[in-house]
Design a protein around this motif. Structure first.
Motif, PDB file in Angstrom:
ATOM      1  N   UNK A 103     -10.047  18.731  57.476  1.00  0.00           N
ATOM      2  CA  UNK A 103     -11.047  17.883  56.848  1.00  0.00           C
ATOM      3  C   UNK A 103     -11.202  18.224  55.367  1.00  0.00           C
ATOM      4  N   UNK A 104     -10.543  19.289  54.927  1.00  0.00           N
ATOM      5  CA  UNK A 104     -10.555  19.630  53.508  1.00  0.00           C
ATOM      6  C   UNK A 104      -9.223  19.244  52.912  1.00  0.00           C
ATOM      7  N   UNK A 105      -9.243  18.869  51.651  1.00  0.00           N
ATOM      8  CA  UNK A 105      -7.983  18.493  51.039  1.00  0.00           C
ATOM      9  C   UNK A 105      -8.021  18.580  49.535  1.00  0.00           C
ATOM     10  N   UNK A 106      -6.851  18.344  48.980  1.00  0.00           N
ATOM     11  CA  UNK A 106      -6.664  18.372  47.530  1.00  0.00           C
ATOM     12  C   UNK A 106      -5.572  17.359  47.202  1.00  0.00           C
ATOM     13  N   UNK A 107      -5.817  16.531  46.206  1.00  0.00           N
ATOM     14  CA  UNK A 107      -4.829  15.558  45.741  1.00  0.00           C
ATOM     15  C   UNK A 107      -4.684  15.723  44.247  1.00  0.00           C
ATOM     16  N   UNK A 108      -3.458  15.506  43.764  1.00  0.00           N
ATOM     17  CA  UNK A 108      -3.209  15.633  42.337  1.00  0.00           C
ATOM     18  C   UNK A 108      -2.266  14.528  41.887  1.00  0.00           C
ATOM     19  N   UNK A 109      -2.416  14.135  40.625  1.00  0.00           N
ATOM     20  CA  UNK A 109      -1.516  13.139  40.040  1.00  0.00           C
ATOM     21  C   UNK A 109      -1.443  13.376  38.534  1.00  0.00           C
ATOM     22  N   UNK A 110      -0.278  13.095  37.962  1.00  0.00           N
ATOM     23  CA  UNK A 110      -0.082  13.159  36.515  1.00  0.00           C
ATOM     24  C   UNK A 110       0.133  11.753  35.981  1.00  0.00           C
ATOM     25  N   UNK A 111      -0.447  11.475  34.819  1.00  0.00           N
ATOM     26  CA  UNK A 111      -0.322  10.176  34.162  1.00  0.00           C
ATOM     27  C   UNK A 111       0.088  10.427  32.719  1.00  0.00           C
ATOM     28  N   UNK A 112       1.057   9.688  32.245  1.00  0.00           N
ATOM     29  CA  UNK A 112       1.442   9.777  30.844  1.00  0.00           C
ATOM     30  C   UNK A 112       0.664   8.763  30.025  1.00  0.00           C
ATOM     31  N   UNK A 113       0.077   9.216  28.920  1.00  0.00           N
ATOM     32  CA  UNK A 113      -0.654   8.323  28.020  1.00  0.00           C
ATOM     33  C   UNK A 113      -0.226   8.598  26.575  1.00  0.00           C
ATOM     34  N   UNK A 114      -0.672   7.741  25.659  1.00  0.00           N
ATOM     35  CA  UNK A 114      -0.303   7.892  24.242  1.00  0.00           C
ATOM     36  C   UNK A 114      -1.346   8.637  23.425  1.00  0.00           C
ATOM     37  N   UNK A 115      -2.602   8.626  23.848  1.00  0.00           N
ATOM     38  CA  UNK A 115      -3.675   9.270  23.081  1.00  0.00           C
ATOM     39  C   UNK A 115      -3.461  10.778  23.005  1.00  0.00           C
ATOM     40  N   UNK A 116      -3.939  11.400  21.916  1.00  0.00           N
ATOM     41  CA  UNK A 116      -3.876  12.857  21.849  1.00  0.00           C
ATOM     42  C   UNK A 116      -4.750  13.497  22.936  1.00  0.00           C
ATOM     43  N   UNK A 117      -4.356  14.670  23.440  1.00  0.00           N
ATOM     44  CA  UNK A 117      -5.118  15.321  24.521  1.00  0.00           C
ATOM     45  C   UNK A 117      -6.599  15.506  24.189  1.00  0.00           C
ATOM     46  N   UNK A 118      -6.896  15.944  22.974  1.00  0.00           N
ATOM     47  CA  UNK A 118      -8.284  16.235  22.601  1.00  0.00           C
ATOM     48  C   UNK A 118      -9.147  14.974  22.642  1.00  0.00           C
ATOM     49  N   UNK A 119      -8.589  13.850  22.209  1.00  0.00           N
ATOM     50  CA  UNK A 119      -9.363  12.591  22.214  1.00  0.00           C
ATOM     51  C   UNK A 119      -9.746  12.190  23.638  1.00  0.00           C
TER      52      UNK A 119
END
Length: 156
Positions: free
Chosen positions: A5-21
């Motif tokens: 009943x416990x879980x963890x999901x992860x996903x990566x997305x590529x974007x154009x904005x700088x990380x800090x923004x």
């Protein structure tokens, strides 16, 4: 034997904005998300504390799976150096399905310096074995992230 009943999901997305923004929107300007993603997020209000401060609570009005929903999220951790924010849902519709629901978002510069990888993690504990895995909520995070990126890179 009980099912997980416990879980963890992860996903990566590529974007154009700088990380800090991107990190700044999630960490200290979540009130801007409803402007960037109006189909998904209808409003955010500061419930207690201050924008961008650990321990603060944000009230969200959003649409998930075509239904209006609400949530209160507490900012659990902000790591400005690594552009990483952690939130816990403490009230709202999600808690009908999940005992705990934690969202972690981290923005990292891609190698070569062009673009950003946004890593979303959802950690959860379901109320029962019948509760669905939160795939659609991960998809929701992807949609909102892409909308924010489009808003940040449009020059608006």
């Amino acid at each position: 034997m009980a099912h997980l009943v416990q879980g963890r999901m992860e996903i990566d997305i590529g974007i154009r904005s700088p990380p800090k923004k991107l990190y700044n929107v999630f960490s200290s300007k979540p009130q801007d998300i409803s402007d960037a993603s109006p189909d998904n997020v209808h409003g955010t209000k500061l419930h207690e504390g201050d924008w961008g401060k650990v321990g603060s609570v944000i009230h969200w009005d959003y649409v998930h799976d075509g239904q209006p929903k609400t949530a209160k999220e507490r900012i659990d951790a902000l790591d400005d150096e690594n552009n990483k924010a952690t939130f816990s849902v403490i009230e709202g519709d999600l808690l009908n399905l999940y005992k705990t629901f934690i969202l972690i978002v981290q923005a990292t510069a891609k190698e070569g310096g062009t673009g950003t990888t946004v890593h979303w993690t959802i950690e959860y504990e379901k109320v029962s074995e019948e509760t669905p895995e939160p795939y659609s909520l991960l998809e929701f995070a992807v949609k909102v992230t892409r909308d924010i990126d489009a808003n940040l890179t449009s020059g608006a």
